[in-house]
Design a protein around this motif. Structure first.
Motif, PDB file in Angstrom:
ATOM      1  N   GLY A 187       0.853  -1.192   0.077  1.00  0.00           N
ATOM      2  CA  GLY A 187      -0.020   0.047   0.032  1.00  0.00           C
ATOM      3  C   GLY A 187       1.046   1.301   0.063  1.00  0.00           C
ATOM      4  N   ASN A 188       0.197   2.442   0.175  1.00  0.00           N
ATOM      5  CA  ASN A 188       0.663   3.589  -0.024  1.00  0.00           C
ATOM      6  C   ASN A 188       1.195   3.958   1.666  1.00  0.00           C
ATOM      7  OD1 ASN A 188       1.241   6.515   0.506  1.00  0.00           O
ATOM      8  ND2 ASN A 188       0.300   6.668  -1.398  1.00  0.00           N
ATOM      9  N   LYS A 189       2.370   4.023   1.962  1.00  0.00           N
ATOM     10  CA  LYS A 189       3.130   4.145   3.340  1.00  0.00           C
ATOM     11  C   LYS A 189       2.525   5.337   4.000  1.00  0.00           C
ATOM     12  CE  LYS A 189       7.213   3.144   5.759  1.00  0.00           C
ATOM     13  NZ  LYS A 189       8.479   2.855   5.860  1.00  0.00           N
ATOM     14  N   LEU A 221     -11.322  11.560  10.631  1.00  0.00           N
ATOM     15  CA  LEU A 221     -11.812  10.500  10.130  1.00  0.00           C
ATOM     16  C   LEU A 221     -12.045  10.329   8.788  1.00  0.00           C
ATOM     17  CD1 LEU A 221     -14.068   9.354  13.255  1.00  0.00           C
ATOM     18  CD2 LEU A 221     -12.129   8.216  12.690  1.00  0.00           C
ATOM     19  N   SER A 222     -12.566  11.444   8.152  1.00  0.00           N
ATOM     20  CA  SER A 222     -12.894  11.384   6.853  1.00  0.00           C
ATOM     21  C   SER A 222     -11.401  11.326   6.225  1.00  0.00           C
ATOM     22  CB  SER A 222     -13.272  13.165   6.444  1.00  0.00           C
ATOM     23  OG  SER A 222     -14.266  13.623   7.229  1.00  0.00           O
ATOM     24  N   ILE A 223     -10.057  11.641   6.582  1.00  0.00           N
ATOM     25  CA  ILE A 223      -9.210  11.231   5.854  1.00  0.00           C
ATOM     26  C   ILE A 223      -8.983   9.634   6.048  1.00  0.00           C
ATOM     27  CG2 ILE A 223      -6.508  11.366   6.119  1.00  0.00           C
ATOM     28  CD1 ILE A 223      -7.133  14.246   6.979  1.00  0.00           C
ATOM     29  N   CYS A 224      -9.234   9.226   7.216  1.00  0.00           N
ATOM     30  CA  CYS A 224      -9.254   7.602   7.304  1.00  0.00           C
ATOM     31  C   CYS A 224      -9.891   6.997   6.295  1.00  0.00           C
ATOM     32  CB  CYS A 224      -9.764   7.270   8.649  1.00  0.00           C
ATOM     33  SG  CYS A 224      -8.349   7.920   9.952  1.00  0.00           S
ATOM     34  N   LYS A 225     -11.438   7.352   6.189  1.00  0.00           N
ATOM     35  CA  LYS A 225     -12.276   6.572   5.444  1.00  0.00           C
ATOM     36  C   LYS A 225     -11.601   6.868   3.953  1.00  0.00           C
ATOM     37  CE  LYS A 225     -17.109   6.577   4.033  1.00  0.00           C
ATOM     38  NZ  LYS A 225     -17.875   7.238   3.116  1.00  0.00           N
ATOM     39  N   LYS A 226     -11.255   7.938   3.529  1.00  0.00           N
ATOM     40  CA  LYS A 226     -10.640   7.869   2.263  1.00  0.00           C
ATOM     41  C   LYS A 226      -9.648   7.078   1.855  1.00  0.00           C
ATOM     42  CE  LYS A 226      -9.900  11.523  -1.348  1.00  0.00           C
ATOM     43  NZ  LYS A 226      -9.504  13.246  -1.190  1.00  0.00           N
ATOM     44  N   VAL A 227      -8.602   7.062   2.706  1.00  0.00           N
ATOM     45  CA  VAL A 227      -7.581   6.120   2.739  1.00  0.00           C
ATOM     46  C   VAL A 227      -7.845   4.770   2.566  1.00  0.00           C
ATOM     47  CG1 VAL A 227      -5.436   4.997   3.770  1.00  0.00           C
ATOM     48  CG2 VAL A 227      -6.003   7.602   3.903  1.00  0.00           C
ATOM     49  N   HIS A 287      -7.551   2.218  -0.723  1.00  0.00           N
ATOM     50  CA  HIS A 287      -6.749   0.892  -0.656  1.00  0.00           C
ATOM     51  C   HIS A 287      -7.849  -0.225  -0.818  1.00  0.00           C
ATOM     52  CE1 HIS A 287      -3.625   3.255   0.814  1.00  0.00           C
ATOM     53  NE2 HIS A 287      -2.713   2.129   0.571  1.00  0.00           N
ATOM     54  N   GLY A 288      -9.242  -0.037  -1.291  1.00  0.00           N
ATOM     55  CA  GLY A 288     -10.129  -1.293  -1.609  1.00  0.00           C
ATOM     56  C   GLY A 288     -10.666  -1.699  -0.465  1.00  0.00           C
ATOM     57  N   GLY A 289     -10.800  -0.971   0.791  1.00  0.00           N
ATOM     58  CA  GLY A 289     -11.516  -1.466   1.840  1.00  0.00           C
ATOM     59  C   GLY A 289     -12.773  -0.697   2.404  1.00  0.00           C
ATOM     60  N   THR A 290     -13.195  -1.070   3.403  1.00  0.00           N
ATOM     61  CA  THR A 290     -14.324  -0.283   4.117  1.00  0.00           C
ATOM     62  C   THR A 290     -13.783   0.158   5.378  1.00  0.00           C
ATOM     63  OG1 THR A 290     -15.401  -2.389   4.650  1.00  0.00           O
ATOM     64  CG2 THR A 290     -16.106  -1.000   2.522  1.00  0.00           C
ATOM     65  N   PHE A 293     -11.670  -1.762   9.912  1.00  0.00           N
ATOM     66  CA  PHE A 293     -11.405  -1.272   8.527  1.00  0.00           C
ATOM     67  C   PHE A 293     -10.610  -2.639   8.018  1.00  0.00           C
ATOM     68  CE2 PHE A 293      -6.884  -0.390   8.548  1.00  0.00           C
ATOM     69  CZ  PHE A 293      -6.589   0.058  10.036  1.00  0.00           C
ATOM     70  N   THR A 294     -11.025  -2.631   6.690  1.00  0.00           N
ATOM     71  CA  THR A 294     -10.345  -3.894   5.901  1.00  0.00           C
ATOM     72  C   THR A 294      -9.373  -3.440   4.748  1.00  0.00           C
ATOM     73  OG1 THR A 294     -12.198  -3.732   4.277  1.00  0.00           O
ATOM     74  CG2 THR A 294     -12.496  -5.058   5.948  1.00  0.00           C
TER      75      THR A 294
END
Lengths: 1002, 150
Positions: free
Chosen positions: A891-893, A969-975, A979-982, A997-998
């Motif tokens: 992933g993107n570190k 948390l918006s940033i977390c969601k976006k990340v 990366h193809g998760g939820t 999160f997955t």
């Protein structure tokens, strides 16, 4: 469809049947050829052989019969030659002896017209019974010499032939003490019927006798095609010729030939008619529909014909065989009856001859003593066992009776008396009457004791016969009588011959009766002599039919069952006997084999017919099945064809040379060609000229079958290959092809599915353009955010810096100015918050779509760094961060760092004041992703906020409680999403929160 | 007892301390005798209105000044709840927010906000607006009688 099938089926049947008939015609023609060259000649040969065999047998039989006839005649003459008076006459060369003359004159040889000639050793004729002799009797004749020197036992010579009789002579030597002393010759005239028995039966045969240059025999007038079978009779020196007529044989041969040919021709004609009929029907059926029943009839006509033929053949065979059997039985019967009746006839002749001899003996002798009689007849009795007795019955008056009785008693018959059957049925001394006819001499005595002395005049029947004999001066036989000492059931007869005194002076004078010689015969013995040689399957029945009204059975039982039989009539001394020879077996028994053949034939025909019917049924069933299957197949094929035809995608089938074989409607639409225009053309007409090269290379080398071909086709094999197609109007458009190889036996075909992807290509182009546009605008936005953050930081920094500077500057003024202080705080706090906001927005917007730069991220290392940073920020011992073993990820570190940092920091930040924060991180592996859990023991939240917290700028707390911008948390969601998760949260107010999160594994 | 002009009870729902300060100063400056009660987030506002969680003695306001962007339960939700509650729906709700977005304006009116005012950036104007609002809603507008049973 059904109708056409039925029609086809029907016409198929007709064709098959016609073929069969055609073969029949061929077969019949072949049979005709075979018949003409092999079968008929063969049959003719068989006929000939059979005929030849039959003729030879007939000849043999005739010869035997003739020999018998001659033999019996010879025997009579030989017997006569033994008479002492004759012997004496030749010894003394003296024929004046009255007894010799009497004897010869009274002996009847070979009928009434026979003559006798007596010669002495010098060959001088001593006595002759007629004035004119037919034969030549001089010593110059070689036969006389031969007989005299005993080199020949007898001489037979043909003399002449009159209308229906032949004249011949038999000469025998007269012996005295074993030496030839003279010759006795009988010239005999015999009826042809007596000599050649067969002549009576058939008119198409003839028999001739040839001696030296003289030929005598029966008429050959009726014979058309003479066939001669000859036999040399050695003793007689006569050639016996049996002439048969070949005409009937030829006729028979021709009729068989005709029959065969007519049967074959009829068969041929019937077949030909059938053939034409079927051809006609077939033609009709091709034109119009025939109902199934009709075709069934024509189908079943073969077994019907076979059945009819079989049954007729069986019946014909039955008739032929039974006829043949009948004919053979009848032939056998004819043969047997002729043979045996002839034997009977001859035997009877012999007995009559004996009677004649005895009669001659009495006629020639002045006085015949009992002893003379005994000696004379003894030899006959020894030879002929069938003779019951030979008697001498003198005619006597009552005066003579006593003398005779006395004389007989003196001769040893002490009880002799002239007897009769009295009223009680017992023998008793005859009552006195004028004339007696007693049996005076009788040989043999044994077994006939009671007969001696019996007065025949006492028996009306016998008397009647005797009177008849006397009147006719000839032999007369009685009707059936029971002989002395005999079983009453056994029939016997007497034959009487009168003996007259030899002193007749005038012709008109009535002869004076001396007595009768008699011979009594037992019919059973007579028959037994014959039966020895007779077929055991045959029975014999003899009837006296002199009185047609009252026939008397002499022997055997009448024919009880219907069987083959044959009657022969014998005339015996004034009586007529019917001799019936019949087969013991019933006629039907003979027909058994024929019946067997008939039944076998019928059963065989039945089996063949049943077999044929079964075959036809079976074939019908199979045909029905085929029709059904074909219909199913057609339906399924039509179904498939419909699918192919109506398919949205173009379907093109080509052979291995690239020639188009199938082209469906969709393909027509795609390429603009109607199918009939392209089918048969090379596939390259559907390709742009630039693409021809490839396909040409492939298809040009088609004959070579080189590897290139395979490589070329492999280029197209498979699905989803892109290519260019050329429309009929020249437009080139993109297509997607899927080619599959179809192996049909040894032939290879290729089936291609073609899809026009012009629309898709256009759409994709559009989408690409849109994405490009979006990317552009995104980039612009990012650039804008970047510029904003930088450019905004600047004035904010100014505000903050100078507010602080100002605050410091008027520090003394503000000392007591609470409001002023407050205002400064608001200003500086506002500036700080603005800076934080800008930083967060910058972070948020910099989480770009592109996470192409994937790198291995060790989450555990990441957490350690965060842990260090966070704990540094917070006062020691106020927070604790723990974790389970964590995986490495792709992933993107930077982004992942942001994700974990935000979540961990939140866990620490939203904490009850009196509690030590504890954040625990764990990960759980799933099939294609990791599920991370970050659990804290913080303040928690209501369920209604679970979604809201991930929205930008959404906060749950006043700034005074917990600082923040509402972006973390918006940033977390976006990340996570990048990366193809939820990401989601589970929490309860006051009980801490758990963030899940997955992240995809790779 | 002489009936005097009733002193209005005003509830300010506002998380921005700066704005609270300015509002208060505007009230002081205009020497309003009306009572200004301040709650700092949506939850607190609802607690106040439903008299719970420590606000059992709260006085039912005559006017509510409501900021839209509030932590926790935000202004829109608060507005919705008020307008859905029979006992509260008659209380005029003046949306006082820094958002100029049409979306917010339309949404607020759809939720039956009584009026929508954008906070002026200038402090003097802000205070003027507050005073105007006060004048209008307290002195000019005829308000429904407050529930005497409370």
């Amino acid at each position: 469809m059904n109708k056409t099938n039925l029609k086809k089926e029907a016409s198929n049947k007709v064709i098959i049947f016609r073929t069969v008939v055609g073969y029949s015609i061929g077969l019949l023609s072949l049979l005709m050829l075979l018949s003409a060259f092999i079968i008929i000649p063969k049959i003719n040969t068989l006929f000939e052989e059979q005929y030849d065999k039959d003729t030879k047998r007939e000849l043999k039989k005739e010869v035997a019969l003739f020999n018998n006839f001659i033999e019996s005649q010879r025997r009579v003459i030989e017997d006569l030659a033994k008479f002492p008076s004759i012997t004496n006459a030749v010894m003394l060369s003296d024929a004046d002896n009255a007894s010799v003359n009497g004897l010869l004159k009274n002996v009847v040889i070979g009928g009434e017209k026979g003559r006798l000639v007596l010669q002495d050793i010098e060959a001088n004729v001593l006595v002759q019974t007629t004035k004119q002799l037919q034969g030549i009797y001089t010593n110059e004749e070689p036969w006389i010499e031969e007989i005299l020197n005993a080199s020949k036992p007898y001489h037979f010579q043909l003399l002449n032939q009159s209308q229906d009789s032949i004249l011949f002579k038999i000469s025998v030597p007269v012996l005295y003490s074993g030496f030839v002393e003279g010759i006795l010759t009988g010239e005999i005239k015999a009826s042809l019927d007596d000599v050649f028995v067969n002549q009576v039966l058939s008119s198409d045969t003839a028999i001739t006798l040839t001696q030296n240059e003289l030929t005598v025999g029966t008429s050959t007038n009726k014979i058309v095609l003479a066939r001669e079978n000859t036999a040399m009779l050695q003793g007689l020196n006569v050639t016996f010729t049996y002439i048969t007529d070949d005409a009937p044989l030829l006729k028979r041969e021709r009729s068989v030939q005709n029959l065969i040919f007519s049967v074959l021709l009829a068969g041929l004609a019937v077949s030909f008619i059938l053939f034409s009929l079927l051809s006609y029907t077939g033609a009709l059926q091709r034109v119009k529909l025939k109902s199934k029943e009709n075709s069934r009839v024509s189908l079943y006509s073969m077994p019907i014909i076979v059945g009819v033929l079989g049954v007729s053949a069986s019946i014909i065979t039955f008739i032929i065989v039974s006829n043949a059997k009948q004919v053979s039985v009848e032939n056998n019967l004819i043969f047997e009856s002729q043979k045996h009746v002839q034997e009977v006839r001859e035997n009877l002749n012999t007995y009559l001859g004996i009677l004649d001899s005895v009669n001659a003996f009495f006629s020639a002798s002045e006085e015949v003593e009992r002893q003379d009689f005994k000696v004379f007849v003894e030899s006959f009795l020894v030879q002929h066992k069938s003779i019951k007795a030979i008697e001498w019955i003198p005619s006597i008056t009552h005066e003579e009776r006593l003398v005779l009785e006395d004389k007989a008693r003196l001769e040893g018959f002490t009880n002799f008396s002239i007897n009769e059957v009295n009223q009680d049925g017992n023998l008793a001394s005859a009552t006195q009457r004028e004339h007696y006819l007693p049996v005076y001499y009788l040989e043999p005595i044994a077994g006939n004791e009671n007969a001696l002395g019996f007065d025949l005049a006492s028996n009306p029947l016998e008397l009647k016969t005797l009177i008849k004999a006397q009147e006719s001066e000839s032999k007369v036989a009685t009707s059936k009588i029971t002989l002395f000492e005999e079983d009453i059931t056994k029939a016997g007869i007497f034959i009487f011959r009168p003996v007259f005194y030899n002193d007749k002076k005038q012709v008109t004078e009535k002869l004076k009766l001396q007595g009768f010689t008699s011979i009594s015969l037992r019919v059973e013995d007579l028959v037994n002599e014959v039966l020895l040689g007779m077929d055991s399957n045959l029975a014999l029945f003899i009837q006296d039919i002199s009185d047609p009204e009252f026939p008397e059975t002499l022997y055997g039982t009448p024919q009880v069952v219907e069987s083959f039989s044959r009657d022969e009539i014998i005339n015996l001394a004034g009586r007529s006997w019917r001799i019936k020879i019949y087969s013991k077996a019933n006629k039907t028994e003979y027909a058994q084999s024929a019946w067997g053949m008939l039944i076998t034939g019928l059963i065989f025909s039945g089996i063949i017919v049943l077999g044929l019917v079964h075959l036809i049924r079976r074939r019908e069933y199979v045909e029905q099945l085929v029709v059904q299957r074909t219909a199913e197949l057609t339906a399924s094929e039509e179904h498939h064809r419909a699918i192919v035809e109506l398919a949205v995608d173009g379907l093109i089938t080509i052979d291995k040379f690239g020639i188009i074989e199938r082209f469906n409607e969709a393909a027509e639409n795609i390429f603009g060609y109607p199918s009939k225009e392209v089918i048969g053309s090379n596939i390259k007409i559907l390709m742009p000229t630039s693409s021809h090269q490839g396909s040409d290379d492939y298809f040009k080398n088609k004959q070579d079958e080189t590897k290139e071909q395979i490589i070329s086709i492999e280029r197209y094999l498979g699905s989803g290959k892109y290519a260019k197609g050329q429309h009929k109007n020249g437009t080139i458009f993109p297509i997607e092809v899927s080619v599959s190889e179809i192996k049909l036996g040894s032939t290879i075909k290729y089936s291609g599915i073609v899809r026009d992807i012009s629309d898709r290509v256009a759409f994709e182009k559009e989408r690409e353009q849109f994405i490009e546009k979006l990317t552009d605008s995104n980039e612009e936005l990012e650039r804008f955010a970047f510029v904003c953050s930088h450019d905004l930081q600047e004035p904010l920094r100014m505000i903050r810096s100078f507010s602080e500077k100002l605050q410091d500057h008027i520090k003394e003024d503000l000392e007591h100015d609470e409001k002023g202080k407050k205002y400064f705080n608001f200003v500086i706090d506002g500036a700080i918050r603005a800076q934080a906001l800008i930083n967060d927005i910058l972070t948020y917007s910099s989480i770009s779509n592109d996470i192409k730069q994937l790198e291995d991220v060790n989450i555990q290392d990441l957490i350690n760094v965060i842990k260090k940073n966070s704990l540094d920020l917070t006062e020691s011992n106020t927070a604790e961060i723990t974790y389970d073993p964590l995986p490495n990820l792709q992933g993107n570190k930077t982004q992942l760092f942001q994700l974990f940092q935000n979540l961990i920091n939140n866990g620490i930040k939203y904490q009850k004041t009196d509690t030590k924060a504890h954040v625990h991180i764990s990960a759980k592996e799933a099939e294609d992703h990791w599920c991370f859990t970050i659990k804290d023991n913080g303040i928690g939240m209501d369920e209604r906020h679970f979604k809201k917290i991930f929205e930008v700028f959404q906060r749950l707390h006043r700034r005074s409680q917990y600082a923040g911008t509402g972006v973390g948390l918006s940033i977390c969601k976006k990340v996570v999403e990048r990366h193809g998760g939820t990401i989601w949260v589970e929490s309860e107010k006051g009980m801490g929160s758990t963030f899940y999160f997955t992240l995809l594994k790779a | 007892m002489i009936k005097e002009a009733k002193l209005a009870e005003i509830l300010l729902v506002e998380d921005n301390e700066g704005d609270i300060e300015l509002t208060k100063e505007a009230f002081e400056e205009a020497q309003f005798r009306n009572t200004l009660n301040v709650v700092e987030d949506g939850d607190e506002a609802l607690d106040y209105l439903f008299k719970r969680n420590g606000f059992e003695d709260a006085v039912m306001p005559d006017i509510i000044l409501l900021d839209l962007n509030l932590p926790c339960t935000d202004g829109r939700e608060v507005l919705e709840i008020i307008k859905a509650e029979p006992r509260l729906k008659r209380i005029p709700v003046i949306v006082l927010t820094s958002s100029r977005a049409d979306k917010d304006v339309v949404e607020s009116y759809d939720l039956h906000a009584n009026c929508y005012i954008v906070k002026p950036v200038n402090a003097a104007k802000f205070m003027a607006v507050v005073q105007t609002v006060e004048n209008f809603w307290v002195d000019i507008v005829c308000l429904p009688p407050s529930n005497s049973d409370d």
